[in-house]
Scaffold this active site. Structure first.
Site, PDB file in Angstrom:
ATOM      1  N   CYS A   1      48.125  44.619  30.266  1.00  0.00           N
ATOM      2  CA  CYS A   1      48.187  43.739  28.635  1.00  0.00           C
ATOM      3  C   CYS A   1      49.559  44.990  28.280  1.00  0.00           C
ATOM      4  O   CYS A   1      50.493  43.655  27.573  1.00  0.00           O
ATOM      5  CB  CYS A   1      47.674  43.665  27.694  1.00  0.00           C
TER       6      CYS A   1
ATOM      7  N   CYS B   1      43.973  47.009  27.048  1.00  0.00           N
ATOM      8  CA  CYS B   1      44.446  47.755  28.864  1.00  0.00           C
ATOM      9  C   CYS B   1      45.939  48.444  29.766  1.00  0.00           C
ATOM     10  O   CYS B   1      46.935  47.356  29.042  1.00  0.00           O
ATOM     11  CB  CYS B   1      43.491  46.796  29.748  1.00  0.00           C
TER      12      CYS B   1
ATOM     13  N   GLU C   1      44.822  39.419  24.271  1.00  0.00           N
ATOM     14  CA  GLU C   1      46.793  39.887  24.122  1.00  0.00           C
ATOM     15  C   GLU C   1      46.781  39.329  25.435  1.00  0.00           C
ATOM     16  O   GLU C   1      47.529  38.847  24.319  1.00  0.00           O
ATOM     17  CB  GLU C   1      47.029  41.807  24.351  1.00  0.00           C
TER      18      GLU C   1
ATOM     19  N   GLU D   1      36.414  35.266  29.989  1.00  0.00           N
ATOM     20  CA  GLU D   1      36.238  35.847  31.628  1.00  0.00           C
ATOM     21  C   GLU D   1      35.850  35.334  32.746  1.00  0.00           C
ATOM     22  O   GLU D   1      35.777  34.313  31.944  1.00  0.00           O
ATOM     23  CB  GLU D   1      34.616  36.907  31.430  1.00  0.00           C
TER      24      GLU D   1
ATOM     25  N   CYS E   1      42.027  39.111  29.377  1.00  0.00           N
ATOM     26  CA  CYS E   1      42.026  39.737  27.837  1.00  0.00           C
ATOM     27  C   CYS E   1      42.874  38.914  26.850  1.00  0.00           C
ATOM     28  O   CYS E   1      43.612  37.995  27.152  1.00  0.00           O
ATOM     29  CB  CYS E   1      42.879  41.412  27.919  1.00  0.00           C
TER      30      CYS E   1
ATOM     31  N   ASN F   1      39.599  36.754  24.559  1.00  0.00           N
ATOM     32  CA  ASN F   1      39.050  36.962  26.288  1.00  0.00           C
ATOM     33  C   ASN F   1      38.290  35.941  26.874  1.00  0.00           C
ATOM     34  O   ASN F   1      37.348  35.395  25.971  1.00  0.00           O
ATOM     35  CB  ASN F   1      38.672  38.699  26.227  1.00  0.00           C
TER      36      ASN F   1
END
Ligand code: ZN
Length: 130
Positions: free
Chosen positions: A91, A88, A58, A47, A56, A45
């Site tokens: 994803c 989430c 994934e 940010e 993210c 991930n």
């Protein structure tokens, strides 16, 4: 699914989590995907101060595979050291684009859960209806 492959995916996700860029959440996540020709791509991930720019693990892993020409994803593992990091909704939608019903392995150092994409993303919106 072969346990050795599952272990390899979890290990790749765990390694990727070391490189998480998480100055805001301090919640490092790693992910790894297996492609139909047996390659593994990992991601973490990343940010951003404008939170909408955050991506993210994934999706980073999936986009790395797709950007190198691998659009058939056959399994995905996602990892956080302490907590099972369930994907989430965004994803899950992206996973739906590149897999019909792959295994999703959600792992921490304390637990591993195995699911199918269809279980985590029932009644998915797919491009074939467009
Ligand atoms: Zn996500």
């Amino acid at each position: 699914m072969d346990e050795n492959i599952i272990d390899s995916l979890i290990e790749a996700a765990k390694e990727a989590a070391k490189y998480a860029y998480v100055p805001y959440s301090s919640f490092p996540v790693g992910a790894a995907v297996l492609t139909d020709d047996g390659k593994i791509f990992s991601g973490t991930n990343i940010e951003n101060a404008s939170f909408g720019g955050t991506v993210c693990a994934e999706r980073v892993a999936i986009f790395k595979a797709v950007s190198e020409g691998h659009t058939a994803i056959t399994a995905l593992a996602v990892y956080n050291e302490n907590t099972l990091p369930y994907p989430c909704g965004i994803c899950r939608q992206v996973m739906t684009e590149f897999s019909d019903d792959m295994p999703i392995i959600v792992a921490s150092d304390y637990s591993v859960k195995k699911h199918r994409l269809s279980e985590l993303m029932p009644c998915a919106f797919k491009g074939d209806i467009l």
